[in-house]
Design a protein around this motif. Structure first.
Motif: not given
Lengths: 121, 110
Positions: A6-9, A18-24
């Protein structure tokens, strides 16, 4: 191996977005439903949203419905969470989790380490 | 949707067994077999240890077992070990495309 990052916090003022992302990685991203789950400081886990494997079915907790949008880009193996009109009570660690099933509700079998969102003036 | 009810704390000595309850309603635990249990060591990713009420994912020790009776699900940890000390959460599908978690139980190995 399965990885969710996860990132973006960060620290934001009330009312902002805010937009959070989760790279899988490590699995066939488009085959699984995905969740966002959050944990406020000193509190328990709270389910936020679910998106089906194809992105067509989305579900939200009552506490965030109308302010939050879950989405995914299967070409980029990335999950997103857009949070608008942030409130102090949105302060939490936000986790993404892979569901065992394509449509969800089977349990989160892999989780990320989370990204921290702090809402304060 | 209200959270499921778990005891805030539980404890046991090494080699003993401990059971953590998770009480819901006829709208969630009582109606669906989509009950999961998670182990969470602070600072780490939560880990699925039980799904579908009783199913243990690959790699989870058989010391962990789940059950359900009516509106209450239970997690039993047998032969307690020091590394079992963690927070444990239950969750259940609650219908109408909703998922609900329990408040969490802090397990202490004495």
């Amino acid at each position: 191996q399965v990885q969710l990052v996860e990132s973006g916090g960060g620290a934001v003022q009330p009312g902002r977005s805010l937009r959070l992302s989760c790279a899988a990685s490590g699995f066939t991203f488009s085959s699984y439903a995905l969740h966002w789950v959050r944990q406020a400081p000193g509190k328990g886990l709270e389910w936020v949203a679910l998106i089906s494997n194809g992105g067509y079915e989305k579900s939200y907790a009552d506490s965030v419905r109308g302010r939050v949008t879950i989405s995914r880009d299967n070409s980029k193996n990335t999950l997103y969470l857009q949070i608008n009109s942030l409130r102090v009570e949105d302060t939490a660690m936000y986790y993404c989790a892979r569901d065992r099933y394509t449509s969800g509700w089977g349990g989160g079998d892999f989780w990320g380490l989370g990204t921290l969102v702090t809402v304060s003036s | 949707q209200s959270a499921l009810t778990q005891p805030p704390s539980a404890s046991g000595s090494p080699s003993q067994s401990v059971t953590i309850s998770c009480t819901g309603t006829s709208s969630d635990i009582g109606s669906y077999n989509y009950v999961s249990w998670y182990q969470h060591h602070p600072g780490k990713a939560p880990k699925l240890i039980i799904s579908d009420v009783t199913r243990r994912p690959s790699g989870v020790p058989d010391r962990f077992s789940g059950s359900k009776s009516g509106n209450t699900a239970s997690l039993t940890v047998s032969r307690l070990q020091a590394e079992d000390e963690a927070d444990y959460y239950c969750s259940s599908y609650a219908g109408n495309n909703n998922l609900v978690f329990g408040g969490g139980t802090r397990l202490t190995v004495l």
